[in-house]
Design an enzyme around this catalytic site. Structure first.
Site, PDB file in Angstrom:
ATOM      1  N   ASP A  18       0.886  -1.078   0.105  1.00 44.44           N
ATOM      2  CA  ASP A  18       0.065   0.050  -0.187  1.00 44.44           C
ATOM      3  C   ASP A  18       0.938   1.240  -0.069  1.00 44.44           C
ATOM      4  O   ASP A  18       1.799   1.377   0.767  1.00 44.44           O
ATOM      5  CB  ASP A  18      -1.025  -0.104   0.976  1.00 44.44           C
ATOM      6  N   SER A  59      -6.129  14.556 -13.665  1.00 45.56           N
ATOM      7  CA  SER A  59      -7.394  14.603 -14.396  1.00 45.56           C
ATOM      8  C   SER A  59      -7.926  15.652 -14.733  1.00 45.56           C
ATOM      9  O   SER A  59      -7.820  16.828 -14.277  1.00 45.56           O
ATOM     10  CB  SER A  59      -8.360  13.966 -13.401  1.00 45.56           C
ATOM     11  N   TYR A  67     -13.538  13.364  -5.296  1.00 42.66           N
ATOM     12  CA  TYR A  67     -12.421  12.558  -6.036  1.00 42.66           C
ATOM     13  C   TYR A  67     -11.558  13.607  -6.788  1.00 42.66           C
ATOM     14  O   TYR A  67     -10.562  13.659  -6.617  1.00 42.66           O
ATOM     15  CB  TYR A  67     -12.897  11.619  -7.109  1.00 42.66           C
ATOM     16  N   LYS A 116      -7.569  15.331  -6.430  1.00 41.95           N
ATOM     17  CA  LYS A 116      -6.661  15.554  -7.391  1.00 41.95           C
ATOM     18  C   LYS A 116      -5.923  16.786  -7.367  1.00 41.95           C
ATOM     19  O   LYS A 116      -4.768  17.183  -7.444  1.00 41.95           O
ATOM     20  CB  LYS A 116      -7.311  15.404  -8.912  1.00 41.95           C
ATOM     21  N   ARG A 149     -17.074  14.212 -25.012  1.00 43.18           N
ATOM     22  CA  ARG A 149     -16.113  14.139 -24.223  1.00 43.18           C
ATOM     23  C   ARG A 149     -14.825  13.863 -25.232  1.00 43.18           C
ATOM     24  O   ARG A 149     -15.098  13.467 -26.123  1.00 43.18           O
ATOM     25  CB  ARG A 149     -15.968  12.823 -23.051  1.00 43.18           C
ATOM     26  N   ASP A 190     -22.872  15.914 -13.880  1.00 43.79           N
ATOM     27  CA  ASP A 190     -22.098  15.878 -15.487  1.00 43.79           C
ATOM     28  C   ASP A 190     -22.147  17.091 -16.137  1.00 43.79           C
ATOM     29  O   ASP A 190     -23.116  17.979 -16.039  1.00 43.79           O
ATOM     30  CB  ASP A 190     -22.802  14.799 -16.343  1.00 43.79           C
TER      31      ASP A 190
HETATM   32  P1  NAD Z   1      -6.920   1.487 -11.779  1.00 40.28           P
HETATM   33  O1  NAD Z   1      -8.007   1.483 -10.652  1.00 40.28           O
HETATM   34  O2  NAD Z   1      -7.222   0.484 -12.955  1.00 40.28           O
HETATM   35  O3  NAD Z   1      -5.628   1.850 -11.396  1.00 40.28           O
HETATM   36  C1  NAD Z   1      -5.320   2.321  -9.983  1.00 40.28           C
HETATM   37  C2  NAD Z   1      -4.195   1.291  -9.372  1.00 40.28           C
HETATM   38  O4  NAD Z   1      -3.788   1.786  -8.141  1.00 40.28           O
HETATM   39  C3  NAD Z   1      -5.100  -0.001  -8.957  1.00 40.28           C
HETATM   40  O5  NAD Z   1      -4.346  -1.137  -9.532  1.00 40.28           O
HETATM   41  C4  NAD Z   1      -5.240  -0.161  -7.451  1.00 40.28           C
HETATM   42  O6  NAD Z   1      -5.327  -1.423  -6.990  1.00 40.28           O
HETATM   43  C5  NAD Z   1      -4.109   0.579  -7.175  1.00 40.28           C
HETATM   44  N1  NAD Z   1      -4.287   1.355  -5.684  1.00 40.28           N
HETATM   45  C6  NAD Z   1      -5.190   2.063  -5.353  1.00 40.28           C
HETATM   46  N2  NAD Z   1      -5.103   2.633  -4.194  1.00 40.28           N
HETATM   47  C7  NAD Z   1      -3.567   1.995  -3.641  1.00 40.28           C
HETATM   48  C8  NAD Z   1      -2.946   1.969  -2.440  1.00 40.28           C
HETATM   49  N3  NAD Z   1      -3.223   2.601  -1.560  1.00 40.28           N
HETATM   50  N4  NAD Z   1      -1.721   1.637  -2.588  1.00 40.28           N
HETATM   51  C9  NAD Z   1      -1.285   0.663  -3.673  1.00 40.28           C
HETATM   52  N5  NAD Z   1      -2.128   0.605  -4.662  1.00 40.28           N
HETATM   53  C10 NAD Z   1      -3.210   1.141  -4.742  1.00 40.28           C
HETATM   54  O7  NAD Z   1      -7.127   3.124 -12.375  1.00 40.28           O
HETATM   55  P2  NAD Z   1      -6.851   3.759 -13.639  1.00 40.28           P
HETATM   56  O8  NAD Z   1      -7.923   4.260 -14.356  1.00 40.28           O
HETATM   57  O9  NAD Z   1      -5.548   2.926 -14.170  1.00 40.28           O
HETATM   58  O10 NAD Z   1      -6.118   5.226 -12.960  1.00 40.28           O
HETATM   59  C11 NAD Z   1      -4.839   5.310 -12.681  1.00 40.28           C
HETATM   60  C12 NAD Z   1      -4.571   6.667 -12.178  1.00 40.28           C
HETATM   61  O11 NAD Z   1      -5.385   7.659 -13.328  1.00 40.28           O
HETATM   62  C13 NAD Z   1      -5.532   7.139 -10.922  1.00 40.28           C
HETATM   63  O12 NAD Z   1      -5.009   7.834 -10.072  1.00 40.28           O
HETATM   64  C14 NAD Z   1      -6.943   7.773 -11.642  1.00 40.28           C
HETATM   65  O13 NAD Z   1      -7.508   8.601 -10.522  1.00 40.28           O
HETATM   66  C15 NAD Z   1      -6.346   8.760 -12.855  1.00 40.28           C
HETATM   67  N6  NAD Z   1      -7.122   8.809 -13.723  1.00 40.28           N
HETATM   68  C16 NAD Z   1      -7.890   8.207 -14.289  1.00 40.28           C
HETATM   69  C17 NAD Z   1      -9.048   8.365 -15.227  1.00 40.28           C
HETATM   70  C18 NAD Z   1      -9.800   7.123 -16.029  1.00 40.28           C
HETATM   71  O14 NAD Z   1     -10.744   7.618 -16.563  1.00 40.28           O
HETATM   72  N7  NAD Z   1      -9.360   5.979 -16.002  1.00 40.28           N
HETATM   73  C19 NAD Z   1      -9.019   9.522 -15.574  1.00 40.28           C
HETATM   74  C20 NAD Z   1      -8.259  10.628 -15.124  1.00 40.28           C
HETATM   75  C21 NAD Z   1      -7.286  10.329 -14.088  1.00 40.28           C
HETATM   76  N1  UDP Z   2     -22.567   8.101 -20.064  1.00 43.65           N
HETATM   77  C1  UDP Z   2     -23.714   7.681 -20.385  1.00 43.65           C
HETATM   78  N2  UDP Z   2     -23.858   6.360 -19.955  1.00 43.65           N
HETATM   79  C2  UDP Z   2     -23.289   5.612 -19.157  1.00 43.65           C
HETATM   80  C3  UDP Z   2     -22.213   6.159 -18.656  1.00 43.65           C
HETATM   81  C4  UDP Z   2     -21.775   7.523 -19.246  1.00 43.65           C
HETATM   82  O1  UDP Z   2     -24.335   8.174 -21.316  1.00 43.65           O
HETATM   83  O2  UDP Z   2     -23.657   4.457 -18.683  1.00 43.65           O
HETATM   84  C5  UDP Z   2     -22.197   9.258 -20.492  1.00 43.65           C
HETATM   85  C6  UDP Z   2     -21.677  10.687 -19.332  1.00 43.65           C
HETATM   86  O3  UDP Z   2     -23.181  11.189 -19.243  1.00 43.65           O
HETATM   87  C7  UDP Z   2     -20.728  11.402 -20.128  1.00 43.65           C
HETATM   88  C8  UDP Z   2     -20.163  10.443 -21.109  1.00 43.65           C
HETATM   89  O4  UDP Z   2     -20.849   9.325 -21.101  1.00 43.65           O
HETATM   90  O5  UDP Z   2     -21.513  12.161 -20.996  1.00 43.65           O
HETATM   91  C9  UDP Z   2     -18.588  10.262 -20.584  1.00 43.65           C
HETATM   92  O6  UDP Z   2     -19.093   9.733 -19.054  1.00 43.65           O
HETATM   93  P1  UDP Z   2     -17.755   8.637 -18.409  1.00 43.65           P
HETATM   94  O7  UDP Z   2     -18.508   8.261 -16.976  1.00 43.65           O
HETATM   95  O8  UDP Z   2     -17.108   7.597 -19.108  1.00 43.65           O
HETATM   96  O9  UDP Z   2     -16.735  10.045 -18.135  1.00 43.65           O
HETATM   97  P2  UDP Z   2     -16.664  11.036 -17.204  1.00 43.65           P
HETATM   98  O10 UDP Z   2     -16.178  12.412 -18.768  1.00 43.65           O
HETATM   99  O11 UDP Z   2     -18.045  11.428 -16.959  1.00 43.65           O
HETATM  100  O12 UDP Z   2     -15.560  11.017 -16.443  1.00 43.65           O
END
Ligand code: NAD
Ligand code: UDP
Length: 331
Positions: free
Chosen positions: A58, A124, A148, A152, A230, A294
């Site tokens: 962790d 993000s 959330y 960030k 998006r 949203d």
């Molecule tokens: P993910 O959940 O697949 O990956 C995150 C990983 O972190 C997981 O494997 C989880 O087990 C691990 N984790 C969480 N808390 C932990 C802890 N305390 N110690 C050790 N490991 C831990 O998510 P992802 O989509 O790959 O996202 C990665 C990063 O990118 C995240 O910080 C997320 O907030 C950011 N992000 C993701 C998105 C998206 O849409 N996927 C968009 C913007 C930012």
């Molecule tokens: N959305 C949708 N149905 C779903 C999930 C998402 O219509 O089951 C729409 C949501 O309102 C947004 C877009 O898809 O307009 C992208 O949503 P997502 O949750 O993937 O990403 P976000 O930009 O909200 O983080």
């Protein structure tokens, strides 16, 4: 270079690990497996022919992080670990602040102690909140609208303070737009537990028959077809963005923010149509009310990443849907 990837077995980190290994770097994957599976490590090795180091732990365990950084001689860190479900963060803010913010403080303490001061952070586009104008550029005012997003923002602010206090720190905050898609091998991809919150994995599960119909959240937005717009970015483009983010830090100290998006917005209906092309079937859909919180549209001005990182997202929406379908249908 040897790079520590916190959250290393997660969705975005696993694709980034492939890109880094293929570019000749060593990677150490550090993860507590709260949202990923251990078998990702073997799959990364299957794709690249190189075995990543895996440490189960962790990020709040500062001592274990410190030992890991020292033992493997890590010169930089990409910090992916975090919880990311917006709805859950509203219900459980303490969990989110403890995991994401406290976890980052622990990481910074370990890095300071180990003398590793180069960090790429998974931020993000959610840090921009409600758009004052579009596309979002990096100087758009920040103001997240849920716990959330605020984790960030807090982390970005902490990183700014750390860089201001000591000029040997080098930090890139990468503000991802909407990461989707999978590795072309179909061996790794996004694997959410339960019913997905995000659009692409939801659509993919309708295509496999695991879910019945795509619920479309809102058809009365001020967009071309009334559904939300998006900036979807292929996870392999994003992975390459991390490599570019690290390269940039070789020549730059201090704190930097970059949008990682393509600059192109697609509506929910655009994405569904592209997925139907990829899987060759019509997918059931139902119109639902808007999802609370949203925004109508979100897309990036990615000029800064292009000029300063030399990076640009190039993979198409069709490619994002085809690779997702390959991954989802082979599971
Ligand atoms: P993910 O959940 O697949 O990956 C995150 C990983 O972190 C997981 O494997 C989880 O087990 C691990 N984790 C969480 N808390 C932990 C802890 N305390 N110690 C050790 N490991 C831990 O998510 P992802 O989509 O790959 O996202 C990665 C990063 O990118 C995240 O910080 C997320 O907030 C950011 N992000 C993701 C998105 C998206 O849409 N996927 C968009 C913007 C930012
Ligand atoms: N959305 C949708 N149905 C779903 C999930 C998402 O219509 O089951 C729409 C949501 O309102 C947004 C877009 O898809 O307009 C992208 O949503 P997502 O949750 O993937 O990403 P976000 O930009 O909200 O983080």
């Amino acid at each position: 270079m040897t790079i520590l990837l916190t959250g290393g077995t997660g969705y975005i980190a696993s694709h980034t690990a492939v890109t880094l290994l293929e570019a000749g770097h060593q990677v150490v994957l550090f993860d507590n497996l709260c949202n990923s599976q251990r078998d990702v490590v073997a799959r990364i090795e299957q794709i690249t022919g190189k075995a990543p180091v895996f440490v189960e732990g962790d990020i709040r365990d500062t001592q274990l992080l410190r030992t890991t950084l020292d033992q493997h001689g890590c010169d930089s860190v990409i910090h992916f670990a975090g919880l990311k479900a917006v709805g859950e963060s509203v219900a459980k803010p303490i969990l989110y602040y403890a995991n994401n913010v406290q976890g980052t403080i622990s990481l910074l303490q370990a890095m300071e102690a180990a003398g590793t001061r180069t960090l790429v952070f998974s931020s993000s586009a959610t840090v921009y909140g409600e758009p004052k104008y579009l596309p979002f550029d990096e100087s758009h005012p920040t103001g997240a609208t849920n716990p959330y997003g605020r984790t960030k923002l807090h982390i970005e602010e902490m990183l700014k303070d750390v860089c201001a206090s000591d000029s040997s720190w080098r930090v890139s905050c990468l503000r991802y737009f909407n990461p989707v898609g999978a590795h072309p091998s179909g061996l790794i991809g996004e694997d959410p537990q339960g019913i997905p919150n995000n659009l692409m994995p939801f659509v993919a599960k309708v295509a496999t028959g695991e879910l019945e119909a795509i619920g479309i959240f809102g058809s009365d937005y001020p967009t071309a077809d009334g559904t939300g717009v998006r900036d979807y970015i292929h996870v392999m483009d994003l992975a390459e963005g991390h490599l570019a983010g690290l390269r940039f830090l070789r020549d730059h100290t201090g704190w930097h923010a970059f949008n990682l998006g393509t600059g192109q917005g697609y509506s929910v209906l655009d994405l569904v149509a592209a997925f139907e092309r990829a899987c060759g079937k019509q997918l059931q859909r139902k119109m639902l009310p808007r999802r609370p919180g949203d925004i109508a549209s979100s897309y990036a001005n990615s000029a800064k990443a292009e000029s300063e990182l030399g990076w640009r997202g190039t993979r198409s929406l069709d490619d994002m849907c085809q690779s997702t379908w390959k991954w989802q249908s082979s599971k």
